[in-house]
Write a protein that holds these residues in place. Structure first.
Motif, PDB file in Angstrom:
ATOM      1  N   ALA C 131     -24.834  85.353  59.053  1.00 40.97           N
ATOM      2  CA  ALA C 131     -26.271  85.638  58.413  1.00 40.97           C
ATOM      3  C   ALA C 131     -27.049  84.832  59.159  1.00 40.97           C
ATOM      4  O   ALA C 131     -28.339  85.275  58.999  1.00 40.97           O
ATOM      5  CB  ALA C 131     -26.040  85.241  57.019  1.00 40.97           C
ATOM      6  N   GLY C 132     -26.646  83.972  59.938  1.00 41.72           N
ATOM      7  CA  GLY C 132     -27.811  83.127  60.689  1.00 41.72           C
ATOM      8  C   GLY C 132     -28.432  82.004  59.696  1.00 41.72           C
ATOM      9  O   GLY C 132     -29.395  81.354  60.264  1.00 41.72           O
ATOM     10  N   THR C 133     -27.950  81.920  58.442  1.00 42.82           N
ATOM     11  CA  THR C 133     -28.665  81.013  57.423  1.00 42.82           C
ATOM     12  C   THR C 133     -27.652  79.667  57.604  1.00 42.82           C
ATOM     13  O   THR C 133     -28.092  78.674  56.778  1.00 42.82           O
ATOM     14  CB  THR C 133     -28.674  81.591  56.226  1.00 42.82           C
ATOM     15  OG1 THR C 133     -27.170  81.954  55.676  1.00 42.82           O
ATOM     16  CG2 THR C 133     -29.278  82.942  56.080  1.00 42.82           C
ATOM     17  N   ALA C 157     -25.937  91.049  55.035  1.00 35.43           N
ATOM     18  CA  ALA C 157     -25.713  92.544  54.885  1.00 35.43           C
ATOM     19  C   ALA C 157     -26.936  93.017  55.600  1.00 35.43           C
ATOM     20  O   ALA C 157     -26.763  94.066  56.307  1.00 35.43           O
ATOM     21  CB  ALA C 157     -25.802  92.753  53.407  1.00 35.43           C
ATOM     22  N   ARG C 158     -28.098  92.564  55.293  1.00 34.27           N
ATOM     23  CA  ARG C 158     -29.248  92.972  55.982  1.00 34.27           C
ATOM     24  C   ARG C 158     -29.147  92.775  57.606  1.00 34.27           C
ATOM     25  O   ARG C 158     -29.165  94.010  58.066  1.00 34.27           O
ATOM     26  CB  ARG C 158     -30.484  92.027  55.519  1.00 34.27           C
ATOM     27  CG  ARG C 158     -31.159  92.871  54.214  1.00 34.27           C
ATOM     28  CD  ARG C 158     -32.586  92.143  53.960  1.00 34.27           C
ATOM     29  NE  ARG C 158     -32.273  90.866  53.801  1.00 34.27           N
ATOM     30  CZ  ARG C 158     -32.279  90.445  52.424  1.00 34.27           C
ATOM     31  NH1 ARG C 158     -32.231  91.317  51.388  1.00 34.27           N
ATOM     32  NH2 ARG C 158     -32.185  89.173  51.976  1.00 34.27           N
ATOM     33  N   ALA C 159     -28.660  91.578  58.102  1.00 37.51           N
ATOM     34  CA  ALA C 159     -28.206  91.272  59.387  1.00 37.51           C
ATOM     35  C   ALA C 159     -27.397  92.318  60.076  1.00 37.51           C
ATOM     36  O   ALA C 159     -27.455  92.663  61.249  1.00 37.51           O
ATOM     37  CB  ALA C 159     -28.008  90.071  59.568  1.00 37.51           C
ATOM     38  N   THR C 160     -26.355  92.469  59.226  1.00 28.27           N
ATOM     39  CA  THR C 160     -25.182  93.383  60.038  1.00 28.27           C
ATOM     40  C   THR C 160     -25.215  94.936  59.612  1.00 28.27           C
ATOM     41  O   THR C 160     -24.534  95.809  60.023  1.00 28.27           O
ATOM     42  CB  THR C 160     -23.863  92.806  59.463  1.00 28.27           C
ATOM     43  OG1 THR C 160     -23.885  93.049  57.894  1.00 28.27           O
ATOM     44  CG2 THR C 160     -23.716  91.323  60.122  1.00 28.27           C
ATOM     45  N   THR C 167     -15.491  85.729  50.160  1.00 23.55           N
ATOM     46  CA  THR C 167     -14.708  85.163  49.277  1.00 23.55           C
ATOM     47  C   THR C 167     -14.744  83.651  48.817  1.00 23.55           C
ATOM     48  O   THR C 167     -15.372  83.068  49.788  1.00 23.55           O
ATOM     49  CB  THR C 167     -13.170  85.290  49.626  1.00 23.55           C
ATOM     50  OG1 THR C 167     -13.137  84.710  51.323  1.00 23.55           O
ATOM     51  CG2 THR C 167     -12.873  86.805  49.770  1.00 23.55           C
ATOM     52  N   GLY C 168     -14.528  83.382  47.607  1.00 26.60           N
ATOM     53  CA  GLY C 168     -14.875  81.798  47.503  1.00 26.60           C
ATOM     54  C   GLY C 168     -14.505  81.651  45.785  1.00 26.60           C
ATOM     55  O   GLY C 168     -13.821  82.662  45.135  1.00 26.60           O
ATOM     56  N   PRO C 169     -14.715  80.462  45.362  1.00 27.66           N
ATOM     57  CA  PRO C 169     -14.497  80.336  43.789  1.00 27.66           C
ATOM     58  C   PRO C 169     -15.051  81.539  43.059  1.00 27.66           C
ATOM     59  O   PRO C 169     -14.490  82.167  42.039  1.00 27.66           O
ATOM     60  CB  PRO C 169     -15.299  79.110  43.445  1.00 27.66           C
ATOM     61  CG  PRO C 169     -15.208  78.246  44.841  1.00 27.66           C
ATOM     62  CD  PRO C 169     -15.393  79.485  45.827  1.00 27.66           C
ATOM     63  N   VAL C 170     -16.134  82.055  43.388  1.00 26.75           N
ATOM     64  CA  VAL C 170     -16.936  83.128  42.936  1.00 26.75           C
ATOM     65  C   VAL C 170     -16.910  84.121  44.189  1.00 26.75           C
ATOM     66  O   VAL C 170     -17.609  83.736  44.941  1.00 26.75           O
ATOM     67  CB  VAL C 170     -18.077  83.032  42.129  1.00 26.75           C
ATOM     68  CG1 VAL C 170     -18.533  84.489  41.617  1.00 26.75           C
ATOM     69  CG2 VAL C 170     -17.705  82.456  40.763  1.00 26.75           C
ATOM     70  N   ASP C 171     -16.408  85.211  44.282  1.00 28.97           N
ATOM     71  CA  ASP C 171     -16.529  86.295  45.368  1.00 28.97           C
ATOM     72  C   ASP C 171     -17.981  86.991  45.133  1.00 28.97           C
ATOM     73  O   ASP C 171     -18.165  87.562  43.830  1.00 28.97           O
ATOM     74  CB  ASP C 171     -15.544  87.448  45.457  1.00 28.97           C
ATOM     75  CG  ASP C 171     -14.108  86.814  45.567  1.00 28.97           C
ATOM     76  OD1 ASP C 171     -14.032  85.548  46.045  1.00 28.97           O
ATOM     77  OD2 ASP C 171     -12.989  87.179  45.183  1.00 28.97           O
ATOM     78  N   VAL C 172     -18.533  87.189  46.151  1.00 29.59           N
ATOM     79  CA  VAL C 172     -19.776  87.726  46.339  1.00 29.59           C
ATOM     80  C   VAL C 172     -19.836  89.080  47.260  1.00 29.59           C
ATOM     81  O   VAL C 172     -19.438  88.869  48.188  1.00 29.59           O
ATOM     82  CB  VAL C 172     -21.085  86.807  46.673  1.00 29.59           C
ATOM     83  CG1 VAL C 172     -22.509  87.733  46.525  1.00 29.59           C
ATOM     84  CG2 VAL C 172     -21.112  85.594  45.872  1.00 29.59           C
ATOM     85  N   VAL C 173     -20.025  90.146  46.455  1.00 28.02           N
ATOM     86  CA  VAL C 173     -20.070  91.127  47.374  1.00 28.02           C
ATOM     87  C   VAL C 173     -21.401  91.672  47.245  1.00 28.02           C
ATOM     88  O   VAL C 173     -22.090  91.948  46.211  1.00 28.02           O
ATOM     89  CB  VAL C 173     -19.202  92.307  46.864  1.00 28.02           C
ATOM     90  CG1 VAL C 173     -19.209  93.773  47.720  1.00 28.02           C
ATOM     91  CG2 VAL C 173     -17.771  91.782  46.499  1.00 28.02           C
ATOM     92  N   ALA C 174     -22.204  92.260  48.386  1.00 32.75           N
ATOM     93  CA  ALA C 174     -23.272  92.799  48.457  1.00 32.75           C
ATOM     94  C   ALA C 174     -23.571  93.685  49.701  1.00 32.75           C
ATOM     95  O   ALA C 174     -22.959  93.564  50.831  1.00 32.75           O
ATOM     96  CB  ALA C 174     -24.475  91.734  48.713  1.00 32.75           C
ATOM     97  N   GLU C 175     -24.613  94.617  49.521  1.00 32.70           N
ATOM     98  CA  GLU C 175     -25.193  95.256  50.487  1.00 32.70           C
ATOM     99  C   GLU C 175     -26.703  94.939  50.301  1.00 32.70           C
ATOM    100  O   GLU C 175     -27.126  94.133  49.631  1.00 32.70           O
ATOM    101  CB  GLU C 175     -24.999  96.921  50.233  1.00 32.70           C
ATOM    102  CG  GLU C 175     -24.835  97.514  48.948  1.00 32.70           C
ATOM    103  CD  GLU C 175     -24.921  98.782  48.751  1.00 32.70           C
ATOM    104  OE1 GLU C 175     -25.569  99.219  47.852  1.00 32.70           O
ATOM    105  OE2 GLU C 175     -24.404  99.573  49.685  1.00 32.70           O
ATOM    106  N   ASP C 176     -27.352  95.770  51.007  1.00 33.93           N
ATOM    107  CA  ASP C 176     -28.852  95.275  51.076  1.00 33.93           C
ATOM    108  C   ASP C 176     -29.415  95.136  49.748  1.00 33.93           C
ATOM    109  O   ASP C 176     -30.105  94.189  49.112  1.00 33.93           O
ATOM    110  CB  ASP C 176     -29.612  96.521  51.896  1.00 33.93           C
ATOM    111  CG  ASP C 176     -31.003  96.064  51.961  1.00 33.93           C
ATOM    112  OD1 ASP C 176     -31.391  95.040  51.784  1.00 33.93           O
ATOM    113  OD2 ASP C 176     -31.912  96.932  52.135  1.00 33.93           O
ATOM    114  N   ARG C 177     -29.217  95.888  48.651  1.00 33.06           N
ATOM    115  CA  ARG C 177     -29.831  95.766  47.218  1.00 33.06           C
ATOM    116  C   ARG C 177     -28.897  95.263  46.253  1.00 33.06           C
ATOM    117  O   ARG C 177     -28.893  94.354  45.742  1.00 33.06           O
ATOM    118  CB  ARG C 177     -30.400  97.233  46.857  1.00 33.06           C
ATOM    119  CG  ARG C 177     -31.760  97.550  47.755  1.00 33.06           C
ATOM    120  CD  ARG C 177     -32.037  99.034  47.124  1.00 33.06           C
ATOM    121  NE  ARG C 177     -30.973 100.008  47.797  1.00 33.06           N
ATOM    122  CZ  ARG C 177     -30.001 100.396  47.023  1.00 33.06           C
ATOM    123  NH1 ARG C 177     -29.921 100.128  45.838  1.00 33.06           N
ATOM    124  NH2 ARG C 177     -29.100 101.356  47.611  1.00 33.06           N
TER     125      ARG C 177
END
Lengths: 269, 269, 269
Positions: C131-133, C157-160, C167-177
């Protein structure tokens, strides 16, 4: 086949502890090593062209498995296979995925044409493709065959000049004339990756101490299938099944095999 | 060796969680990764020449295992090993199958001659071959040694200039003068493929947090052997043993190790 | 997300039994094959340049994992990935160890730039790096990220231009919005090598039968996490946990998933 013959073969594997040299795939290579130990033999995995001829010279059998083939690996298979042929060491070929891609089908035929293969062990689709009688393979799984199983295996034996062992609900082992049917096994074996590869390793362990590769292959599949039946009895899913499968094969006695093998044949003599 | 020293070493592995970089074989690579985690460290397997120097720079130890060696893999081992030597990162070498083929024996010597190896971990046959006092290896299994185990290990330590850890019914760890004997372990460990490879991974995890590689290697073998004893207690066969082996090592406490390690030495000072 | 949608996706994996072609690492390749079967799909591992285009043509999804990358393997990934893109077959990329070495970070970007990747599945450190962050990775383990997890994933998601599953304790799935949060899982999953790789395989099995890759990825992670929760309940250590993890996923019913998935979203629409 008289139970005492089967018992004798398993006892010989346990007493001789033959070295089974594998050039195999990277997916199930660990299970292939461990199932060889559970059967009573000793595995070695070596595929560097610099050493395969020397390594196979100490082996009782050579198992070639094209599950994750590469050009370099096939070249090493040919070096080892030719050396094994010179020394009279049986070569077992598992044509994993033959029929799924041209590269696999052609490689299977290249090995069959270049080497004296003692036993060709495959699933129905692979054997149907190599018999030329019709078979379908998706990935590494059989999509079934067009013809009668026994005729398909006999045709494949004629086409390849080897003993052919076709695994399935009933395993069929045949050479040109004799046919053996092996009823041992359990559907759980289809839910674990690599049981076909493992069957080839056990087939190699038995071939290493035998002269009659049709009988030794049938005995190997009966022993492996019997361990599968016993393992499935208490398994909740694929990995508890796998644990039990290896444990059961390691504690299987020659007497167990003599008593519980469901092996018919030789038919068609 | 005082139990508190052993306990301290295991506690340090658990608290520091060192990165153990493996360039290893494809048969037991998964168990080597998982036994490293069970010991309390973090595994990484990386062998591309483009990245091994950078990867090892973040590691606490480098484990080199020639179990399924190839020329390309050995070249990567040399790149990583030289970088590790520059950074003072201990290199553990497992000369799997040295003695079985010329390629393996020569490769073991090439690595020993080219790198400053901190610990050479092998079975009796491999160590006897590298000591030059006589040892036989068939495939990757030891066929035994000609001489006295302790003298063989000391001779190998002198010949190679490393700490030498020879696994067997009693593990022998020696450098030129000091000798340690480790009595922990169980015969079931011989019925599972790769327990020797796993011992090298645990040896790497302990070396990563230690200065005295003879003591850390003895402690590692004691911890691994103790887990093996406990795992064997309820195991029906090789795979239920394996499940318990990894579980037991993961729950082994520093106190357990201090109390139940059967470790003698240093002798011969 | 309505539970019946999740149930429908799992039921579709089981009924269609899609082929999931993997070009993956040699450490966890066996578990990736078997978790694909436990999910209900069929795995094939093939990476010879001669066959990857033909093999992927029969697949429902292509999973690319750079865990033990080599230049040759990446070239095969590009051949297979381009073919998959032409045929509209979803490509799942697991950038294992991106951030740990330049070779891995550059290879992840090379694949992202060259292919239309449907889902990028990584741990927090890998996703933060891409993500570059800001993210740190040691070996193949996440060292965490600098920013907020959801913002990091959205930025990635925006960058790619892909769906990103972190994945992690809470998984986060996202696309741009859209953003989905998946609460299923258990800390034991961190004590077994390759649970991230396995999550990518299950993500591939679900993507193979879906159109909405954000929802299918969230459903896959919920199913895998739920199996992990159930497996951890009776596990003594990492290998008894692994046995139960595979068994639990294989017996997980669509109804189980509908009832016990802890899945929030879509947020941020």
């Amino acid at each position: 086949v008289d139970g005492s013959i089967l018992a004798g073969l398993l006892a010989a594997v346990r007493s001789h502890r033959p070295l089974v040299h594998h050039i195999t795939n990277s997916v199930t290579i660990n299970d292939c090593a461990n199932i060889t130990i559970s059967a009573g033999a000793a595995p070695v995995m070596a595929e560097a062209p610099e050493e395969v001829a020397e390594m196979v010279s100490a082996a009782g059998a050579l198992v070639l498995n094209i599950g994750t083939l590469s050009q370099g690996q096939v070249d090493a298979m040919l070096i080892a296979g030719r050396r094994a042929n010179v020394l009279g060491i049986p070569v077992i070929l598992d044509p994993v995925g033959a029929g799924a891609t041209r590269f696999r089908t052609e490689t299977a035929w290249r090995l069959l044409d270049s080497l004296d293969v003692a036993v060709l062990k495959g699933n129905a689709g692979e054997i149907g493709v190599l018999a030329g009688t019709g078979g379908s393979v998706r990935g590494v799984d059989s999509g079934g065959i067009a013809g009668d199983p026994v005729e398909t295996v006999r045709e494949c034996a004629r086409a390849t000049g080897t003993v052919v062992a076709m695994t399935g609900p009933v395993d069929v082992v045949a050479e040109d004339r004799r046919v053996f049917l092996v009823g041992n096994g359990n559907p759980m074996m289809d839910r674990l990756s690599g049981t076909g590869c493992m069957a080839a390793s056990v087939t190699g362990a038995f071939a290493a101490i035998a002269d009659d590769y049709a009988v030794s292959s049938a005995a190997a599949l009966a022993a492996f299938g019997l361990a599968g039946e016993r393992a499935a009895a208490g398994a909740r899913g694929p990995y508890s099944f796998r644990t039990a499968l290896f444990d059961e094969l390691s504690v299987l006695t020659p007497g167990d095999l003599a008593e519980h093998a469901r092996l018919e044949g030789p038919h068609g003599v």
